[in-house]
Motif scaffolding. Structure first.
Motif, PDB file in Angstrom:
ATOM      1  N   UNK A  56      -4.486   7.834  32.363  1.00  0.00           N
ATOM      2  CA  UNK A  56      -5.347   7.787  33.560  1.00  0.00           C
ATOM      3  C   UNK A  56      -5.968   6.404  33.676  1.00  0.00           C
ATOM      4  N   UNK A  57      -6.803   6.236  34.688  1.00  0.00           N
ATOM      5  CA  UNK A  57      -7.547   4.981  34.806  1.00  0.00           C
ATOM      6  C   UNK A  57      -8.801   5.110  33.947  1.00  0.00           C
ATOM      7  N   UNK A  58      -9.125   4.071  33.204  1.00  0.00           N
ATOM      8  CA  UNK A  58     -10.282   4.136  32.308  1.00  0.00           C
ATOM      9  C   UNK A  58     -11.557   4.463  33.089  1.00  0.00           C
ATOM     10  N   UNK A  59     -11.620   4.021  34.362  1.00  0.00           N
ATOM     11  CA  UNK A  59     -12.832   4.290  35.173  1.00  0.00           C
ATOM     12  C   UNK A  59     -12.984   5.786  35.461  1.00  0.00           C
ATOM     13  N   UNK A  60     -11.887   6.545  35.364  1.00  0.00           N
ATOM     14  CA  UNK A  60     -11.963   8.012  35.564  1.00  0.00           C
ATOM     15  C   UNK A  60     -12.278   8.753  34.272  1.00  0.00           C
ATOM     16  N   UNK A  61     -12.372   8.007  33.194  1.00  0.00           N
ATOM     17  CA  UNK A  61     -12.581   8.662  31.890  1.00  0.00           C
ATOM     18  C   UNK A  61     -14.068   8.982  31.721  1.00  0.00           C
ATOM     19  N   UNK A  62     -14.507  10.063  32.362  1.00  0.00           N
ATOM     20  CA  UNK A  62     -15.912  10.496  32.335  1.00  0.00           C
ATOM     21  C   UNK A  62     -15.926  11.951  31.903  1.00  0.00           C
ATOM     22  N   UNK A  63     -16.919  12.294  31.096  1.00  0.00           N
ATOM     23  CA  UNK A  63     -17.013  13.683  30.647  1.00  0.00           C
ATOM     24  C   UNK A  63     -17.184  14.600  31.859  1.00  0.00           C
ATOM     25  N   UNK A  64     -16.354  15.642  31.941  1.00  0.00           N
ATOM     26  CA  UNK A  64     -16.444  16.611  33.035  1.00  0.00           C
ATOM     27  C   UNK A  64     -15.594  16.248  34.248  1.00  0.00           C
ATOM     28  N   UNK A  65     -15.005  15.055  34.270  1.00  0.00           N
ATOM     29  CA  UNK A  65     -14.191  14.654  35.431  1.00  0.00           C
ATOM     30  C   UNK A  65     -12.966  15.553  35.564  1.00  0.00           C
ATOM     31  N   UNK A  66     -12.580  15.870  36.801  1.00  0.00           N
ATOM     32  CA  UNK A  66     -11.383  16.671  37.063  1.00  0.00           C
ATOM     33  C   UNK A  66     -10.393  15.808  37.832  1.00  0.00           C
ATOM     34  N   UNK A  67      -9.159  15.744  37.297  1.00  0.00           N
ATOM     35  CA  UNK A  67      -8.158  14.851  37.876  1.00  0.00           C
ATOM     36  C   UNK A  67      -6.898  15.627  38.216  1.00  0.00           C
ATOM     37  N   UNK A  68      -6.229  15.198  39.283  1.00  0.00           N
ATOM     38  CA  UNK A  68      -4.976  15.827  39.724  1.00  0.00           C
ATOM     39  C   UNK A  68      -3.852  15.353  38.799  1.00  0.00           C
ATOM     40  N   UNK A  69      -3.042  16.283  38.284  1.00  0.00           N
ATOM     41  CA  UNK A  69      -1.918  15.887  37.418  1.00  0.00           C
ATOM     42  C   UNK A  69      -0.689  15.671  38.303  1.00  0.00           C
ATOM     43  N   UNK A  70      -0.189  14.431  38.358  1.00  0.00           N
ATOM     44  CA  UNK A  70       0.850  14.079  39.347  1.00  0.00           C
ATOM     45  C   UNK A  70       2.239  13.881  38.742  1.00  0.00           C
ATOM     46  N   UNK A  71       2.316  13.861  37.403  1.00  0.00           N
ATOM     47  CA  UNK A  71       3.649  13.607  36.797  1.00  0.00           C
ATOM     48  C   UNK A  71       3.563  13.933  35.306  1.00  0.00           C
ATOM     49  N   UNK A  72       4.714  13.928  34.655  1.00  0.00           N
ATOM     50  CA  UNK A  72       4.755  14.135  33.190  1.00  0.00           C
ATOM     51  C   UNK A  72       5.782  13.162  32.617  1.00  0.00           C
ATOM     52  N   UNK A 100      -0.401   1.754  36.697  1.00  0.00           N
ATOM     53  CA  UNK A 100      -1.722   2.147  37.217  1.00  0.00           C
ATOM     54  C   UNK A 100      -2.649   2.711  36.160  1.00  0.00           C
ATOM     55  N   UNK A 101      -2.085   3.229  35.037  1.00  0.00           N
ATOM     56  CA  UNK A 101      -2.942   3.822  33.985  1.00  0.00           C
ATOM     57  C   UNK A 101      -3.317   2.742  32.982  1.00  0.00           C
ATOM     58  N   UNK A 102      -4.520   2.834  32.435  1.00  0.00           N
ATOM     59  CA  UNK A 102      -4.925   1.878  31.402  1.00  0.00           C
ATOM     60  C   UNK A 102      -5.678   2.559  30.258  1.00  0.00           C
ATOM     61  N   UNK A 103      -5.574   3.889  30.178  1.00  0.00           N
ATOM     62  CA  UNK A 103      -6.182   4.607  29.046  1.00  0.00           C
ATOM     63  C   UNK A 103      -5.474   5.951  28.882  1.00  0.00           C
ATOM     64  N   UNK A 104      -5.584   6.506  27.660  1.00  0.00           N
ATOM     65  CA  UNK A 104      -5.028   7.842  27.394  1.00  0.00           C
ATOM     66  C   UNK A 104      -6.149   8.690  26.800  1.00  0.00           C
ATOM     67  N   UNK A 105      -6.244   9.937  27.315  1.00  0.00           N
ATOM     68  CA  UNK A 105      -7.201  10.895  26.734  1.00  0.00           C
ATOM     69  C   UNK A 105      -6.382  11.926  25.956  1.00  0.00           C
ATOM     70  N   UNK A 106      -6.706  12.130  24.675  1.00  0.00           N
ATOM     71  CA  UNK A 106      -5.915  13.098  23.894  1.00  0.00           C
ATOM     72  C   UNK A 106      -6.034  14.516  24.446  1.00  0.00           C
ATOM     73  N   UNK A 107      -4.978  15.276  24.275  1.00  0.00           N
ATOM     74  CA  UNK A 107      -4.909  16.643  24.830  1.00  0.00           C
ATOM     75  C   UNK A 107      -6.064  17.522  24.349  1.00  0.00           C
ATOM     76  N   UNK A 108      -6.534  17.248  23.125  1.00  0.00           N
ATOM     77  CA  UNK A 108      -7.623  18.060  22.542  1.00  0.00           C
ATOM     78  C   UNK A 108      -8.909  17.950  23.351  1.00  0.00           C
ATOM     79  N   UNK A 109      -9.066  16.875  24.136  1.00  0.00           N
ATOM     80  CA  UNK A 109     -10.299  16.671  24.906  1.00  0.00           C
ATOM     81  C   UNK A 109     -10.095  17.020  26.383  1.00  0.00           C
ATOM     82  N   UNK A 110      -9.137  17.923  26.639  1.00  0.00           N
ATOM     83  CA  UNK A 110      -8.849  18.272  28.043  1.00  0.00           C
ATOM     84  C   UNK A 110      -8.646  19.772  28.157  1.00  0.00           C
ATOM     85  N   UNK A 111      -8.816  20.280  29.416  1.00  0.00           N
ATOM     86  CA  UNK A 111      -8.328  21.639  29.681  1.00  0.00           C
ATOM     87  C   UNK A 111      -7.590  21.606  31.017  1.00  0.00           C
TER      88      UNK A 111
END
Ligand code: AMP
Ligand code: MG
Length: 410
Positions: A56-72, A100-111
């Motif tokens: 994702x974009x590092x600027x979207x890396x906020x606790x509680x943020x909800x993001x659209x999953x557009x690809x795998x 466009x992405x500049x950070x990765x959030x591990x799966x353990x910190x997502x739902x």
């Protein structure tokens, strides 16, 4: 008489590195590299994820943020949809980071919510450009020299060569050894000695020492103390790169080795070094200026002398033959466990046991009774090098130690 240091220098001045050959990397383990290895790639070749998670974009890396999953993207695939604001791409370890992405959030910190195809970040810390991303070229960059000639190739080195796509590399050719144990008193180690006879211990010991340093034993025999037998077997031994004789080099009536070597055309480089054990050591060279010279060692007959002379002198010659980075023996410094009274007019290589404890190297002299005493060497894995002097060494003093080849005994 030469000092050990002078004798070692004579060896390094005399021995020329062996011919370089090409070998496939799968057959090169333990060989000595004979070319510089330079990276022709950036590694990793692309920015890659170090985690299973979401790019994702590092600027979207906020606790509680909800993001659209557009690809795998999985490892071995390349993403097709660029990451925009408030979107994320599901990503696996080793996969390339999508545009466009500049950070990765591990799966353990997502739902992940399947019904909306959205991911919510939970417990993440804000920001972190580059987090969990291995940047392109971080590990190595194109043009960088990775290995120098003289390196002994280990498994990880071979893997790195594979990463570079190398199939063949230049290495030093393997070294063949002849081992000639001399003495009328010797019987093969599996025979029963008659009156006045002993079993040949040096033959198997030297063969093992050769193998432990990566050489090949091509010829191993016992020679009698007669000119005829010595002449014939020396002639055969001279077909190898290195001929190691044991016994027959001191001043006894039947010590015929130096004169028979001279008769075979072997040029003496030195005879005797100021050391204990090992004083009668003999070194020379045959066909010095040819493509295939033979380096000849006359090792003293007493087993511990033979062994120590191999460790010091033969291994130095072998390292020089193989163009190794460090040619002379590498001594280590260790702390004496016990008080030790040393007295000798010659530099002494005293059998000892060393080990590491609490980050320190500790060394204990064994109860050694001289150059014929193989028994005490079973407790030893090194020699302490004491200078030529009489002195009481105190427990806790630092001394120089020569580790022996082979597996380190605990
Ligand atoms: P030399 O250097 O021939 O005078 O031998 C010195 C001592 O080492 C003598 O006691 C020999 O019997 C002994 N010795 C020589 N060669 C061997 C061998 N291959 N294995 C065991 N002992 C040996
Ligand atoms: Mg002898």
């Amino acid at each position: 008489m030469l000092t050990v240091e002078e004798a070692l220098t004579k060896i390094t001045e005399t021995v020329r590195p062996t011919i370089i050959e090409q070998r496939t990397i799968v057959n090169a383990i333990g060989s000595i590299l004979a070319e510089p290895i330079v990276s022709d790639v950036d590694s990793p070749p692309f920015e890659k994820s170090m985690m299973d998670g979401y790019a994702l974009r590092a600027t979207d890396c906020q606790d509680g943020a909800t993001l659209k999953v557009i690809d795998e993207v999985t490892a071995g695939r390349v993403g097709t949809v660029p990451v925009a604001e408030s979107t994320a791409v599901r990503i696996m370890t080793g996969a390339p980071i999508p545009d466009g992405a500049d950070a990765v959030v591990p799966i353990e910190l997502t739902s992940f919510d399947e019904s909306t195809n959205e991911v919510t970040l939970t417990g993440v810390k804000p920001g972190g450009v580059g987090q969990h991303i291995l940047p392109r070229g971080l590990v190595m960059s194109k043009g960088e020299q990775l290995m120098s000639p003289g390196r002994c190739l280990a498994a990880a080195d071979i893997a790195l060569l594979a990463e570079l796509g190398r199939e063949q590399i230049a290495v030093r050719g393997s070294t063949t050894f002849a081992i000639l144990s001399t003495g009328d008193e010797l019987v093969p180690h599996d025979a029963v000695p008659g009156p006045g006879q002993i079993r040949n211990t040096n033959g198997v010991m030297l063969a093992d020492q050769v193998q432990q340093v990566g050489g090949t034993v091509a010829f191993a025999e016992i020679a009698r103390d007669t000119r005829e037998d010595l002449r014939e077997k020396i002639a055969t031994g001279l077909n190898c790169d290195v001929l190691c004789l044991s016994g027959g080099v001191s001043a006894g009536k039947l010590d015929l080795v130096p004169s028979e070597l001279a008769a075979a055309g072997v040029e003496e480089v030195f005879h005797k070094a100021a050391m204990k054990p090992g004083k009668p050591i003999w070194f020379g060279v045959c066909n010095k200026d040819s493509d295939s010279p033979t380096y000849v060692f006359g090792l003293p007959g007493n087993p511990v002398s033979s062994m120590v002379c191999f460790e010091l002198f033969v291994r130095t010659a072998l390292r020089q033959l193989q163009g190794a980075e460090q040619v002379k023996p590498e001594m280590i410094t260790a702390k004496l466990t016990d008080d030790f009274h040393h007295r000798s007019d010659r530099q002494t290589y005293f059998p000892a046991h060393f080990h590491f404890a609490n980050g320190e190297c500790i060394v204990r002299p064994v109860n050694w009774k001289g150059s014929a005493d193989l028994r005490s060497t079973i407790d030893a894995n090194a020699s302490i090098c004491f200078p030529a002097e009489e002195r009481n060494f105190q427990a806790g003093e630092q001394v120089e130690v020569l580790p022996w080849s082979g597996p380190i005994r605990g």
